[in-house]
Design a protein around this motif. Sequence first.
Motif, mmCIF file in Angstrom:
data_model
loop_
_atom_site.group_PDB
_atom_site.id
_atom_site.type_symbol
_atom_site.label_atom_id
_atom_site.label_comp_id
_atom_site.label_asym_id
_atom_site.label_seq_id
_atom_site.Cartn_x
_atom_site.Cartn_y
_atom_site.Cartn_z
ATOM 1 N N LYS A 23 39.126 23.675 28.801
ATOM 2 C CA LYS A 23 40.540 23.662 28.170
ATOM 3 C C LYS A 23 41.571 24.253 29.099
ATOM 4 N N VAL A 24 41.028 25.209 30.056
ATOM 5 C CA VAL A 24 42.039 25.818 30.628
ATOM 6 C C VAL A 24 42.022 25.598 32.301
ATOM 7 N N ALA A 27 39.918 28.133 34.439
ATOM 8 C CA ALA A 27 40.542 29.398 35.011
ATOM 9 C C ALA A 27 39.391 30.450 35.117
ATOM 10 N N ARG A 59 38.561 16.973 36.290
ATOM 11 C CA ARG A 59 40.019 17.348 36.700
ATOM 12 C C ARG A 59 40.119 18.548 37.176
ATOM 13 N N ALA A 63 41.487 25.962 38.590
ATOM 14 C CA ALA A 63 42.983 25.977 38.782
ATOM 15 C C ALA A 63 43.359 27.685 39.047
ATOM 16 N N GLY A 64 42.088 28.417 39.556
ATOM 17 C CA GLY A 64 42.594 29.952 39.738
ATOM 18 C C GLY A 64 42.236 30.761 39.013
ATOM 19 N N ALA A 65 42.527 32.180 39.081
ATOM 20 C CA ALA A 65 42.258 33.312 38.283
ATOM 21 C C ALA A 65 42.839 33.149 37.022
ATOM 22 N N ASP A 66 42.435 33.529 35.882
ATOM 23 C CA ASP A 66 43.035 33.404 34.662
ATOM 24 C C ASP A 66 44.497 34.342 34.601
ATOM 25 N N ILE A 67 45.603 33.405 34.454
ATOM 26 C CA ILE A 67 46.999 33.973 34.900
ATOM 27 C C ILE A 67 47.269 34.842 33.500
ATOM 28 N N TRP A 87 33.824 39.737 42.219
ATOM 29 C CA TRP A 87 33.788 38.663 43.380
ATOM 30 C C TRP A 87 32.939 39.039 44.423
ATOM 31 N N GLY A 108 42.337 31.036 43.039
ATOM 32 C CA GLY A 108 40.868 31.797 43.329
ATOM 33 C C GLY A 108 39.924 30.606 43.105
ATOM 34 N N GLU A 111 39.726 29.818 46.802
ATOM 35 C CA GLU A 111 38.723 31.003 47.514
ATOM 36 C C GLU A 111 37.194 30.982 47.062
ATOM 37 N N PRO A 130 48.440 28.640 45.340
ATOM 38 C CA PRO A 130 49.885 29.001 44.826
ATOM 39 C C PRO A 130 50.316 30.082 44.497
ATOM 40 N N GLU A 131 49.560 31.030 44.498
ATOM 41 C CA GLU A 131 49.596 32.695 44.149
ATOM 42 C C GLU A 131 51.187 32.898 44.383
ATOM 43 N N ALA A 140 41.218 36.804 46.839
ATOM 44 C CA ALA A 140 39.907 36.623 47.012
ATOM 45 C C ALA A 140 39.433 35.897 48.190
HETATM 46 C C1 HXC Z 1 45.133 30.414 32.930
HETATM 47 C C2 HXC Z 1 45.644 28.154 33.132
HETATM 48 C C3 HXC Z 1 45.484 28.430 34.594
HETATM 49 C C4 HXC Z 1 45.151 29.519 35.131
HETATM 50 C C5 HXC Z 1 45.859 26.260 34.090
HETATM 51 N N1 HXC Z 1 45.724 26.716 32.665
HETATM 52 N N2 HXC Z 1 45.679 27.030 35.055
HETATM 53 N N3 HXC Z 1 45.458 29.346 32.382
HETATM 54 N N4 HXC Z 1 45.187 30.542 34.308
HETATM 55 N N5 HXC Z 1 45.054 29.620 36.563
HETATM 56 C C6 HXC Z 1 45.941 26.184 31.440
HETATM 57 C C7 HXC Z 1 47.193 26.101 31.181
HETATM 58 O O1 HXC Z 1 47.960 26.981 30.743
HETATM 59 C C8 HXC Z 1 47.134 24.895 30.078
HETATM 60 O O2 HXC Z 1 46.774 25.825 28.908
HETATM 61 C C9 HXC Z 1 45.989 24.402 30.481
HETATM 62 O O3 HXC Z 1 45.061 25.085 31.557
HETATM 63 C C10 HXC Z 1 45.989 22.937 31.086
HETATM 64 O O4 HXC Z 1 46.952 23.159 32.195
HETATM 65 P P1 HXC Z 1 48.449 22.493 32.394
HETATM 66 O O5 HXC Z 1 49.559 23.127 33.098
HETATM 67 O O6 HXC Z 1 48.916 21.822 30.946
HETATM 68 O O7 HXC Z 1 47.935 21.028 33.104
HETATM 69 P P2 HXC Z 1 48.909 20.389 34.251
HETATM 70 O O8 HXC Z 1 50.262 20.005 33.676
HETATM 71 O O9 HXC Z 1 48.006 19.135 34.285
HETATM 72 O O10 HXC Z 1 48.981 21.210 35.445
HETATM 73 C C11 HXC Z 1 47.936 21.656 36.305
HETATM 74 C C12 HXC Z 1 48.063 22.674 37.461
HETATM 75 C C13 HXC Z 1 48.751 23.731 36.455
HETATM 76 C C14 HXC Z 1 49.152 22.349 38.218
HETATM 77 C C15 HXC Z 1 46.934 22.952 37.976
HETATM 78 O O11 HXC Z 1 48.268 24.140 35.302
HETATM 79 C C16 HXC Z 1 49.020 25.109 37.213
HETATM 80 O O12 HXC Z 1 49.775 25.255 37.836
HETATM 81 N N6 HXC Z 1 48.088 26.138 37.148
HETATM 82 C C17 HXC Z 1 48.283 27.426 37.818
HETATM 83 C C18 HXC Z 1 47.705 27.379 39.106
HETATM 84 C C19 HXC Z 1 47.913 28.721 39.911
HETATM 85 O O13 HXC Z 1 48.779 29.276 39.806
HETATM 86 N N7 HXC Z 1 46.460 29.235 40.281
HETATM 87 C C20 HXC Z 1 46.658 30.407 40.921
HETATM 88 C C21 HXC Z 1 46.480 31.465 39.903
HETATM 89 S S1 HXC Z 1 46.453 33.028 40.677
HETATM 90 P P3 HXC Z 1 47.300 25.229 27.501
HETATM 91 O O14 HXC Z 1 46.849 26.348 26.612
HETATM 92 O O15 HXC Z 1 48.887 25.337 27.647
HETATM 93 O O16 HXC Z 1 46.826 23.878 27.098
HETATM 94 C C22 HXC Z 1 45.054 33.272 41.494
HETATM 95 C C23 HXC Z 1 44.835 34.749 42.258
HETATM 96 C C24 HXC Z 1 43.590 34.697 42.777
HETATM 97 O O17 HXC Z 1 44.226 32.612 41.572
HETATM 98 C C25 HXC Z 1 43.188 36.183 43.069
HETATM 99 C C26 HXC Z 1 41.970 36.106 43.364
HETATM 100 C C27 HXC Z 1 40.974 35.715 42.414
#
Ligand code: HXC
Length: 257
Positions: A23-24, A27, A59, A63-67, A87, A108, A111, A130-131, A140
């Motif tokens: 669902k996420v 994440a 899919r 998509a990364g660590a849980d924002i 990690w 993440g 990574e 994309p951080e 990480a």
């Molecule tokens: C928490 C996330 C998430 C994330 C997606 N979701 N990525 N929740 N953390 N990283 C959730 C969304 O909030 C949404 O929840 C559901 O997943 C579906 O995502 P959508 O955005 O609706 O899908 P879509 O429009 O297809 O876009 C896909 C996407 C986008 C381009 C991948 O979700 C996105 O940009 N995600 C974040 C990517 C990101 O910034 N990753 C880096 C995180 S920081 P709902 O409840 O609304 O349905 C990181 C730091 C690493 O990783 C440090 C070391 C570990």
Amino acid sequence: RSYQYLLVEADGPVGIVRLNRPKVLNALCRALIEELADALGAFDRDPAIRCMVLTGNERAFAAGADIAEMAGKGLAEVTGDDLLGAWQRLWRIRKPVVAAVQGYCLGGGFELAMGCDLIVAGESAQFGQPEIKIGVIPGAGGTQRLTRVAGKYKAMEAVLTGRMIPAREAEAWGLVTKVVPDEQCLPEALRLARTIAGMPPLAVQMAKAAVLQAYETPLGAGLEFERRLFYSLFATEDQKEGMQAFLEKRSPQWKGR
Ligand code: HXC
């Protein structure tokens, strides 16, 4: 044991872990990383398992660590709780791990994939760091592993713009083992894992350790490390068996010692 965020199974000598928070977009919350370290660690210690495959779904690999989990935290919390501490356990797995990546492989998630030993990408795979777009940087390994593989100028672009890198471009950067049609992604990863699982296990672990050492040391020290591991394998029965089988024109029977 059973896991909240993972599906774990063994297919003969191959341990398969599927990230399961669809669902996420898988994440990577802290609890998921802790479960992942437990699951891979258990396979790493299981003598019946010779290689592992780590995958997500069509899919997203992840998509990364849980924002949502990170958003409200301050410096004192992330350092005090050592947000990314779990990690570290992932980087200590000794058996090879093959990542099978389809869809989003970001932050993440990227990574995590780069911490695996081989990466099979489906054509839909999109890699990226994309951080920067959410006010941080990779935490990480992204700035380090990506730079070592792709070089400064590709890594800078990825880390400073957060742009997604499609599978074919990632292949040109040397970031993946191979790109295959999506439906072939997991089957190809399993095929590679089974091939590795058919190799003598001590030599496999030494080979992984030796290749990883190339990222840790200057050339001279790395060559010395390799030579020592090479010599040490002459203390194994599998070295005798492997060479004897070649000379006798038969298949080797590995003992794992
Ligand atoms: C928490 C996330 C998430 C994330 C997606 N979701 N990525 N929740 N953390 N990283 C959730 C969304 O909030 C949404 O929840 C559901 O997943 C579906 O995502 P959508 O955005 O609706 O899908 P879509 O429009 O297809 O876009 C896909 C996407 C986008 C381009 C991948 O979700 C996105 O940009 N995600 C974040 C990517 C990101 O910034 N990753 C880096 C995180 S920081 P709902 O409840 O609304 O349905 C990181 C730091 C690493 O990783 C440090 C070391 C570990």
